[in-house]
Design a protein around this motif. Structure first.
Motif: not given
Length: 130
Positions: A72-78, A84-90, A99-102
């Motif tokens: 369900g990724h909005p750009r890549m689908g399944d 991912t892009s840079d990881l900011w919070v877990t 991540t930076l993107s979502r």
């Protein structure tokens, strides 16, 4: 990268660190918007006080990210494998990550294969070559 605790929330130190990071990102965003509007870098606030970097070259640095199967990724689908892009919070319970993107809702973590079922072959191991 910040760790989000579902039980304790954000600590004062984490809040301060996040505030500092927000300030850095807001300054970057303002510069990018100004460049898009046609403002030359030399006319941006603070440019005349920017440090001089001498003997410089391009480089790359490793940044934390996640790797896994995505649904369900909005750009890549399944896809069976993405990074991912840079990881900011877990979240400390690993239920989600930003991540930076979502945001990502985290499912099952990767399970290492049993001994002898490695994903990567070490071709320098002479016992495997004979």
């Amino acid at each position: 990268m910040f760790n989000l605790s579902r039980t304790r929330g954000l600590t004062a130190t984490t809040r301060r660190d996040i505030d500092e990071e927000i300030g850095r990102v807001e300054k970057l965003l303002a510069d990018l918007k100004a460049l898009r509007a046609g403002t030359p870098p030399t006319e941006l606030p603070g440019f005349d006080q920017a440090p001089i970097l001498d003997n410089w070259s391009h480089s790359r640095m490793m940044l934390p990210c996640l790797v896994g199967s995505v649904t369900g990724h909005p750009r890549m689908g399944d896809k069976p494998v993405i990074h991912t892009s840079d990881l900011w919070v877990t979240a400390d319970d690993y239920s989600c990550a930003r991540t930076l993107s979502r945001w990502y809702r985290l499912g099952r973590p990767y399970e290492h294969p049993p001994v002898g079922g490695d994903l990567f072959i070490d071709d320098t191991d002479e016992t495997k070559l004979s």
